[in-house]
Every structure is written in C-alpha cells, then in structure tokens.
Enzyme design. Sequence first.
Site, PDB file in Angstrom:
ATOM      1  N   GLY A  98      83.390  63.373  31.876  1.00 40.85           N
ATOM      2  CA  GLY A  98      82.590  63.525  31.077  1.00 40.85           C
ATOM      3  C   GLY A  98      81.422  64.804  30.976  1.00 40.85           C
ATOM      4  O   GLY A  98      81.168  65.031  32.488  1.00 40.85           O
ATOM      5  N   ASN A 126      81.710  56.606  30.685  1.00 37.28           N
ATOM      6  CA  ASN A 126      82.309  56.408  29.192  1.00 37.28           C
ATOM      7  C   ASN A 126      80.767  56.537  29.257  1.00 37.28           C
ATOM      8  O   ASN A 126      80.281  57.514  29.941  1.00 37.28           O
ATOM      9  CB  ASN A 126      81.033  55.319  28.999  1.00 37.28           C
ATOM     10  CG  ASN A 126      82.115  54.546  27.129  1.00 37.28           C
ATOM     11  OD1 ASN A 126      81.820  55.551  26.645  1.00 37.28           O
ATOM     12  ND2 ASN A 126      82.679  53.298  26.794  1.00 37.28           N
ATOM     13  N   THR A 127      80.126  56.917  27.627  1.00 39.05           N
ATOM     14  CA  THR A 127      78.558  57.834  27.561  1.00 39.05           C
ATOM     15  C   THR A 127      77.674  57.054  28.187  1.00 39.05           C
ATOM     16  O   THR A 127      77.408  55.852  28.256  1.00 39.05           O
ATOM     17  CB  THR A 127      78.973  57.425  25.888  1.00 39.05           C
ATOM     18  OG1 THR A 127      78.611  55.615  25.994  1.00 39.05           O
ATOM     19  CG2 THR A 127      80.071  58.486  25.310  1.00 39.05           C
ATOM     20  N   ASN A 154      76.990  58.646  19.190  1.00 41.00           N
ATOM     21  CA  ASN A 154      78.111  57.770  18.445  1.00 41.00           C
ATOM     22  C   ASN A 154      78.133  56.688  18.618  1.00 41.00           C
ATOM     23  O   ASN A 154      77.452  56.095  19.944  1.00 41.00           O
ATOM     24  CB  ASN A 154      79.553  57.990  19.059  1.00 41.00           C
ATOM     25  CG  ASN A 154      80.622  57.179  20.044  1.00 41.00           C
ATOM     26  OD1 ASN A 154      80.658  56.300  19.492  1.00 41.00           O
ATOM     27  ND2 ASN A 154      80.302  57.358  21.120  1.00 41.00           N
ATOM     28  N   ASN A 212      88.765  49.327  29.596  1.00 39.78           N
ATOM     29  CA  ASN A 212      87.328  49.305  29.228  1.00 39.78           C
ATOM     30  C   ASN A 212      86.136  48.443  29.454  1.00 39.78           C
ATOM     31  O   ASN A 212      86.219  47.491  28.258  1.00 39.78           O
ATOM     32  CB  ASN A 212      87.288  49.794  27.752  1.00 39.78           C
ATOM     33  CG  ASN A 212      85.856  50.203  27.023  1.00 39.78           C
ATOM     34  OD1 ASN A 212      84.992  51.159  27.832  1.00 39.78           O
ATOM     35  ND2 ASN A 212      86.212  50.748  26.411  1.00 39.78           N
ATOM     36  N   CYS A 258      82.025  50.427  27.249  1.00 41.40           N
ATOM     37  CA  CYS A 258      81.443  50.445  25.635  1.00 41.40           C
ATOM     38  C   CYS A 258      80.413  49.854  25.366  1.00 41.40           C
ATOM     39  O   CYS A 258      79.398  48.922  26.371  1.00 41.40           O
ATOM     40  CB  CYS A 258      82.172  50.049  24.890  1.00 41.40           C
ATOM     41  SG  CYS A 258      82.272  49.832  22.859  1.00 41.40           S
TER      42      CYS A 258
END
Length: 273
Positions: free
Chosen positions: A215, A163-164, A39, A98, A101
């Site tokens: 995750g 996060n990713t 994404n 956060n 990102c």
Amino acid sequence: MDLVDIEKIGGITTKTITMEERLGNDLARILETASGLLNSIGLQNIGLKKFQGEVLEKWENIKNVKMIVSVGGNSVDEYVEICKELDKSKRIDAFELNISCPNVKKGCIAIGQNTNLLKSLIEKSKNVTNKPIIIKISPNFHNICEIAKNIEIFGADAICMFNTFIGTKIDITTKKFYFKNKIAGYSGPAIKPLALKMFIDIKNYVKNIPIIGMGGISNVEDALEFMIAGANLVGIGTMNFKNPRLCLDIIKDLEWYCENNNISEISSLINSL
C-alpha cells in the site's frame, strides 16, 4: 524482463486472471494525481485459456523467482475452477485470491464481505490445490479486522493487504465524474500511512499466518516500516510504473540498512515493533 533482472526479485504476482477474457471498464480508466494513481480498469485480462497458452510457457525458463497467480471471478466456483486448472502447472508457486477489487459489479469484494461465501471459497480452493492460498483483502471492508481473522480461521495460508482505497475524480469542465464507473481505486504513496495503520490493527487479530504488507510502498523506509509492524513479505505495485527497478533498489537498500545496523538476519526485523 527488458528492464530488470526479474530473477533477483523475490516474487511476482500476475494481473488477476478470470475464467473468460475481460475487456474491462470503458474509458477513461486511469488518472495520475499529485501523489498517487486512480484506476478503474475492471479486471481486464486475457482469460484462463490464453493465460495458459501465452504466459505459462514463457515462465518455464525463469527459475529463481516465485510466481504467484492472482485469481478473480464472479462466483466461488469460478475461483475454484481456475485454481484447479492452473494447479497442473509446476511453475506456479501460489495463488492469490483477489476478493478486493472495487471496480467490478459481481464477485470479488462481494464475496469477501460474505462470511459464508468466504469460508466456502477458502475451503473449496484448498481442496483442489496444495499450493499456498493467499487472500487479498480490501481496505474498504467495513469490518476488515473480523474478515481478516475469519480468513485465518477458515484455513488460508496467508493474507495480502491491501488493494486500493476508493476514490473519485470530477471533471470540472463537463461537471461529470471523470470515470464512467464513477468510483476508482486509489493507490500510490499517499495511501501508505493509512495502509500501515490498518495493517497494524489487523496484526492484532491475525497471529498464526503470514501477512504480505503493501500500500504505497515507494522506498526502503516504507518497506522497513511494514516489516517492523509484522509483514512477512512486502509488495510493490503502483510505483513500478514510475521506477521499474524499484524492487531491486529496495533490496539493495535493505542490504545497506542491515550492514549499517549490525543486523545479520533481516527476518529479525519482522514484528519488532
């Protein structure tokens, strides 16, 4: 809420909220892969004022689930101002800052990798709210163990991992990047072994504050692995798209696991590796 009884879930973390409304990145922004999801959304959200007016009111009748607001921004001051404004709401139980990102040009991950900005972010946020401050970090940090330790030293209440991971996709027809942003965040079952290994590495550094593990968690075994490794809580993201009832399914399976292994307190599993 139309699909599950959310009051049976321990907690819900919102999409990241910024001061102003954000439209996010250009299309294409999402792509399913064989074992995960790419994404490049770019923190699309309705902004602080609309969030206060359209979302918080709907939460008032939800009593038995913790509400965590994820906060993002281009600067330390933006994070702090959002926390200060939302601190007025009794329905919000904690803030997740956060700093992870990868799909924005300013703030977030840049703040996370700057020691002085990170220290300022945590200290200033703690000054405007008594609600717990959770810092969400990125597996893409080069010195991730040092950053995690600093988060503990600087006074955060908890760490959220992760996060990713960063990935990409090339369109073989156009011979160009699939995403206008070129890179994208990669999540889903494929990253779980990587996230678990990094979690264990960081757990050796962070001793005195809770860590939320996530995750690629997609079943009860994944959740148990993170708990045994030391996760005080576990979070589920991408797999909610595939099965909106996954959280409830895992809770049921955790109960079954405890009953069949003579475990009276599930907390006894935490950090039992």
